[in-house]
Design a protein around this motif. Structure first.
Motif, PDB file in Angstrom:
ATOM      1  N   HIS A  65       0.819  -1.213   0.000  1.00 54.41           N
ATOM      2  CA  HIS A  65       0.000   0.000   0.000  1.00 54.41           C
ATOM      3  C   HIS A  65       0.854   1.265   0.000  1.00 54.41           C
ATOM      4  O   HIS A  65       0.389   2.334  -0.335  1.00 54.41           O
ATOM      5  CB  HIS A  65      -0.948   0.006   1.202  1.00 54.41           C
ATOM      6  N   ASP A  66       2.110   1.138   0.373  1.00 54.87           N
ATOM      7  CA  ASP A  66       3.036   2.266   0.422  1.00 54.87           C
ATOM      8  C   ASP A  66       3.947   2.213  -0.806  1.00 54.87           C
ATOM      9  O   ASP A  66       4.677   1.243  -1.010  1.00 54.87           O
ATOM     10  CB  ASP A  66       3.864   2.190   1.702  1.00 54.87           C
ATOM     11  N   ARG A  67       3.899   3.249  -1.602  1.00 53.45           N
ATOM     12  CA  ARG A  67       4.653   3.269  -2.857  1.00 53.45           C
ATOM     13  C   ARG A  67       6.167   3.134  -2.636  1.00 53.45           C
ATOM     14  O   ARG A  67       6.841   2.432  -3.382  1.00 53.45           O
ATOM     15  CB  ARG A  67       4.339   4.550  -3.612  1.00 53.45           C
ATOM     16  N   GLU A  68       6.684   3.795  -1.603  1.00 49.72           N
ATOM     17  CA  GLU A  68       8.125   3.712  -1.332  1.00 49.72           C
ATOM     18  C   GLU A  68       8.546   2.296  -0.959  1.00 49.72           C
ATOM     19  O   GLU A  68       9.589   1.813  -1.413  1.00 49.72           O
ATOM     20  CB  GLU A  68       8.521   4.662  -0.197  1.00 49.72           C
ATOM     21  N   LEU A  69       7.749   1.643  -0.121  1.00 48.09           N
ATOM     22  CA  LEU A  69       8.070   0.264   0.261  1.00 48.09           C
ATOM     23  C   LEU A  69       8.009  -0.664  -0.952  1.00 48.09           C
ATOM     24  O   LEU A  69       8.870  -1.542  -1.111  1.00 48.09           O
ATOM     25  CB  LEU A  69       7.127  -0.229   1.357  1.00 48.09           C
ATOM     26  N   SER A  70       7.019  -0.469  -1.793  1.00 48.76           N
ATOM     27  CA  SER A  70       6.930  -1.268  -3.013  1.00 48.76           C
ATOM     28  C   SER A  70       8.165  -1.067  -3.885  1.00 48.76           C
ATOM     29  O   SER A  70       8.702  -2.024  -4.440  1.00 48.76           O
ATOM     30  CB  SER A  70       5.673  -0.908  -3.806  1.00 48.76           C
ATOM     31  N   GLN A  71       8.607   0.171  -3.991  1.00 51.17           N
ATOM     32  CA  GLN A  71       9.794   0.467  -4.796  1.00 51.17           C
ATOM     33  C   GLN A  71      11.034  -0.257  -4.253  1.00 51.17           C
ATOM     34  O   GLN A  71      11.811  -0.832  -5.011  1.00 51.17           O
ATOM     35  CB  GLN A  71      10.049   1.987  -4.808  1.00 51.17           C
ATOM     36  N   ILE A  72      11.200  -0.254  -2.944  1.00 46.83           N
ATOM     37  CA  ILE A  72      12.342  -0.934  -2.325  1.00 46.83           C
ATOM     38  C   ILE A  72      12.269  -2.433  -2.590  1.00 46.83           C
ATOM     39  O   ILE A  72      13.267  -3.066  -2.973  1.00 46.83           O
ATOM     40  CB  ILE A  72      12.399  -0.628  -0.812  1.00 46.83           C
ATOM     41  N   GLN A  73      11.082  -3.018  -2.390  1.00 49.52           N
ATOM     42  CA  GLN A  73      10.905  -4.454  -2.624  1.00 49.52           C
ATOM     43  C   GLN A  73      11.144  -4.809  -4.088  1.00 49.52           C
ATOM     44  O   GLN A  73      11.821  -5.783  -4.408  1.00 49.52           O
ATOM     45  CB  GLN A  73       9.492  -4.887  -2.212  1.00 49.52           C
ATOM     46  N   GLN A  74      10.562  -4.018  -4.986  1.00 48.25           N
ATOM     47  CA  GLN A  74      10.681  -4.311  -6.410  1.00 48.25           C
ATOM     48  C   GLN A  74      12.118  -4.162  -6.898  1.00 48.25           C
ATOM     49  O   GLN A  74      12.583  -4.971  -7.711  1.00 48.25           O
ATOM     50  CB  GLN A  74       9.728  -3.425  -7.203  1.00 48.25           C
ATOM     51  N   THR A  75      12.817  -3.163  -6.407  1.00 45.50           N
ATOM     52  CA  THR A  75      14.220  -2.986  -6.789  1.00 45.50           C
ATOM     53  C   THR A  75      15.024  -4.211  -6.386  1.00 45.50           C
ATOM     54  O   THR A  75      15.820  -4.735  -7.177  1.00 45.50           O
ATOM     55  CB  THR A  75      14.802  -1.707  -6.154  1.00 45.50           C
ATOM     56  N   ALA A  76      14.815  -4.689  -5.166  1.00 44.74           N
ATOM     57  CA  ALA A  76      15.532  -5.871  -4.693  1.00 44.74           C
ATOM     58  C   ALA A  76      15.159  -7.109  -5.509  1.00 44.74           C
ATOM     59  O   ALA A  76      16.029  -7.855  -5.974  1.00 44.74           O
ATOM     60  CB  ALA A  76      15.247  -6.101  -3.211  1.00 44.74           C
ATOM     61  N   PHE A  77      13.866  -7.317  -5.703  1.00 44.89           N
ATOM     62  CA  PHE A  77      13.393  -8.491  -6.444  1.00 44.89           C
ATOM     63  C   PHE A  77      13.972  -8.527  -7.860  1.00 44.89           C
ATOM     64  O   PHE A  77      14.523  -9.540  -8.294  1.00 44.89           O
ATOM     65  CB  PHE A  77      11.861  -8.475  -6.493  1.00 44.89           C
ATOM     66  N   PHE A  78      13.845  -7.413  -8.587  1.00 43.97           N
ATOM     67  CA  PHE A  78      14.328  -7.404  -9.964  1.00 43.97           C
ATOM     68  C   PHE A  78      15.846  -7.472 -10.045  1.00 43.97           C
ATOM     69  O   PHE A  78      16.391  -8.030 -11.000  1.00 43.97           O
ATOM     70  CB  PHE A  78      13.766  -6.208 -10.734  1.00 43.97           C
TER      71      PHE A  78
END
Length: 108
Positions: A65-78
């Protein structure tokens, strides 16, 4: 004249990203054990295979739900599925999460 850009955008699901990650995840030691673990053994297996646990955690938290947290997770995942060293990814992830917490420490 129509000046709006036409975007053919296909929605992506968590299943799509898991399929995309599968070839890389299959090479991470302990990933198959972790994916087949039951509730009672998951924590024990996760502690034995921290790289697999971290990679799976990033995959499970892609959408937040938090855009910043999603960005951190997605950066790590990709980064992981693009072949970057997991310890390097984890270092950057921890740094980014610490910065996030510092920025939002007083949010309510």
């Amino acid at each position: 004249m129509n000046t709006t850009a036409s975007v053919n955008h296909t929605p992506r699901t968590i299943s799509y990203y898991f399929e995309k990650a599968k070839p890389v995840f299959d090479t991470i030691p302990g990933m198959s054990e972790l994916l087949s673990a039951d509730h009672g053994t998951y924590d024990t297996i996760a502690s034995q295979y921290p790289d697999a646990s971290f990679a799976l955690m990033t995959a499970n938290n892609l959408f937040n739900h938090d855009r910043e947290l999603s960005q951190i997770q997605q950066t790590a995942f990709f980064s992981i599925i693009n072949g970057e060293n997991i310890s390097t990814v984890r270092f950057r992830y921890d740094r980014d999460m610490d910065a996030y917490v510092k920025r939002h420490n007083w949010d309510d």
